[in-house]
Each structure stands twice: as C-alpha cells, then as structure tokens.
Design an enzyme around this catalytic site. Sequence first.
Site, PDB file in Angstrom:
ATOM      1  N   HIS A   1       1.119  -1.184   0.042  1.00  0.00           N
ATOM      2  CA  HIS A   1      -0.077   0.018   0.120  1.00  0.00           C
ATOM      3  C   HIS A   1       1.001   1.036  -0.143  1.00  0.00           C
ATOM      4  O   HIS A   1       1.938   1.406   0.226  1.00  0.00           O
ATOM      5  CB  HIS A   1      -1.015   0.289   1.278  1.00  0.00           C
ATOM      6  CG  HIS A   1      -0.050   0.028   2.454  1.00  0.00           C
ATOM      7  ND1 HIS A   1       0.209  -0.987   3.132  1.00  0.00           N
ATOM      8  CD2 HIS A   1       0.272   1.096   3.260  1.00  0.00           C
ATOM      9  CE1 HIS A   1       0.982  -0.910   4.275  1.00  0.00           C
ATOM     10  NE2 HIS A   1       0.951   0.477   4.276  1.00  0.00           N
TER      11      HIS A   1
ATOM     12  N   ARG B   1       9.883  -0.842   3.749  1.00  0.00           N
ATOM     13  CA  ARG B   1       9.754   0.138   2.511  1.00  0.00           C
ATOM     14  C   ARG B   1      10.085  -0.717   1.344  1.00  0.00           C
ATOM     15  O   ARG B   1      11.148  -1.391   1.233  1.00  0.00           O
ATOM     16  CB  ARG B   1      10.637   1.433   2.685  1.00  0.00           C
ATOM     17  CG  ARG B   1      10.042   2.553   3.519  1.00  0.00           C
ATOM     18  CD  ARG B   1      11.083   3.744   3.362  1.00  0.00           C
ATOM     19  NE  ARG B   1      10.786   4.583   4.549  1.00  0.00           N
ATOM     20  CZ  ARG B   1      11.938   4.682   5.421  1.00  0.00           C
ATOM     21  NH1 ARG B   1      13.063   4.100   5.345  1.00  0.00           N
ATOM     22  NH2 ARG B   1      11.740   5.311   6.516  1.00  0.00           N
TER      23      ARG B   1
END
Length: 349
Positions: free
Chosen positions: A182, A202
Amino acid sequence: MKSMPTLYPLLFENNFHTTVWGGNRIKPLKGLEADSEPVGESWECSAVPGSVSVISNGIFKGQTIDELINDYRELFLGNQVYKMYGAQFPLLIKFIDAAKDLSIQVHPDNNMAKEYHNSYGKTEMWYIMDAEPGAKIYSGLKTQISAYEYQKRVEDGSICEVLQAHEVKAGDTFFIPAGRIHAICGGIMVAEIQQSSDVTYRIFDYNRPDLDGQPRQLHTELAAKAIDYRVYSDYREYYERRLNKPVCICECEYFSIILLETNRAFHRKLYKYDSFVSYMCLEGTCTITIRSWEKFDKKAEPCIKQITLTKGNSCLIPAGIADFDVTPHNEEGITRLLETYINNRDYNK
C-alpha cells in the site's frame, strides 16, 4: 488494587512527526499557526516507545499513557483487553498529511513482527479526510505476481505497475491488513487507526533522499516475506452515511471504528465492549460528559467529568467510565467523530 482517583476523559499533548513527505496542514487542523516544518503525522494516542502520549489535562497532566495503564490496568484498558495485551496500549492513532507520495510499503503480521522485531504486527485502517482532485492511494495487487517478479520489479522501479490504484475523496475508507502492499499518495489527509507498531518495510521510495540528505532505507527481503501475493476483487470498505446514527465503517479483531456525524446530543454506554474508547474529532466541536463510573468508589467522582473536544484533536475514555454523553456545539453545524474501541463481544472468545 489500592484506592486511587477515579479516571476521567484524557486529552494529550501534541506529538508531531516531521517527514520527508509531510505537509503543513496538521497544525492548522488543530487550530495552530502553520509553519514551514513538513509535519507528516500527528500521533494522537500512542504507547510506541520513544513517542508515548502525555496527558495534558487534569490531575494526571504530565504523566504518560503507559504510567496510567500500569496503575489502573483493567479499569483503563478493560478486562479483556488487559488479558490480551497486558499493560500495553494496543493501538496507535494518527492524523497523516501526505503532501507528497509515501513510499510503497508493507507491514508484517503478528507472527513475523514477533520473530524479527519483538513487536506487534501492523494492521491498519484509513479514513480519507480530504483529497485533492485526482489524488490516489495504492492498496493491494491488481495483477498476480510471484516473489521473483516482485524482486525484479523493485530492482527496475516498475512495482507500481502491478499495484491497484484507487482515486479517493473525503469519506472513503480502506482496511489495510498486514501483508497488503500500500501507499498514500500526495494531496491526501488521513485519519489512521492501527495496531501499536512502528514496523514498516519500505519496498520502493522513488530514489529520493531523506530529510538528512541520505538515501532512505529499503527492506526488500523482509517485505518479500511479509507480502500477501493474492489478488482481491475489491479493496475498499463500504458503508452508508447516516446523520445522528453510529455507523460501523471498519471492524476486525484489533479494532472497531464507528463514524458519528451528528448535530444533536447522544448517549454512548459502551461497557458491554469491555474496552477503552477513543475519539478523533474530524469536524466541529463537542462536549463529552461522563454519566457513570464502574468499579470505582461511587463517592469519589472523577476530577473532570466533562471535556471539550475540538477539531483536529483526540481524547481517550478509559473503560471504567465508558458511559457518557456527546453534545455537539450546534453553531458549528455537523460534528464528525471517529470512535474506536475493541469489540470484545465478537472477537477473541
């Protein structure tokens, strides 16, 4: 447990987080003067180490939420919540101002977070407060990929091509379970409720430097283990807005979130959930007045029975006083609140 003062509705000191993608809308949201600092997040209610919420009202002013939980335990959290989490506040509640795109990321589930970080996992919910025309978020995969293809797309920077983009507007809601890729993109303000965890992997960050000028760390290998590679037909949450009626907009074992849009006073008696209750004020102003208090000395009333909650601010109501009235200030029109608790009636039986 020794006799102690009755708990009351708690307000908190500001807890701002500066980020490379942050904007300048959170401080004005709270009625503060805007400045050039890129504030990405306001941690409204937090027990995450290093950024724990501090009470700003009443006799507990200056104490942390952790200190009160250690003292009051079940009276603060609720019996079932305390059994599940011990003396740990289980949620992290935030406002987010994404002036620029956040990184493409994923969060681990409870098992992986425990193994690698001795932490809870991170399932979360987004309520879109405001969005510029055409603004979007990424949530989930639109195309089936393998772990190998994921690695290649991270290397060549094409990972966004297989993600599902959603154009958003105010009021849209997304449930982001652990494992779902997301990102919040630029031009969006979000109210976020999540498990109490600051673990983020990340995946891709557009090759930009952090505030210190150094490259931002990626977590490609860990993310590959955390990702849910399944493709779903729909990633949005749907609900019908109803004035002066509580509307459940998201519910899971970790939290239940109710949207309250009101222009008249209403009574909330939530002892049945055996949980603390939090409110985020998204619009307007209201007064919260305690009606009763369970398991306290009935002769010892709370030192504060009433608080005023203003736009852009949040409060926490301990489980032992979860019987109260919410009265909007009608001169400001509709008051909009997000109410959060843990529904111990339906989960963790």
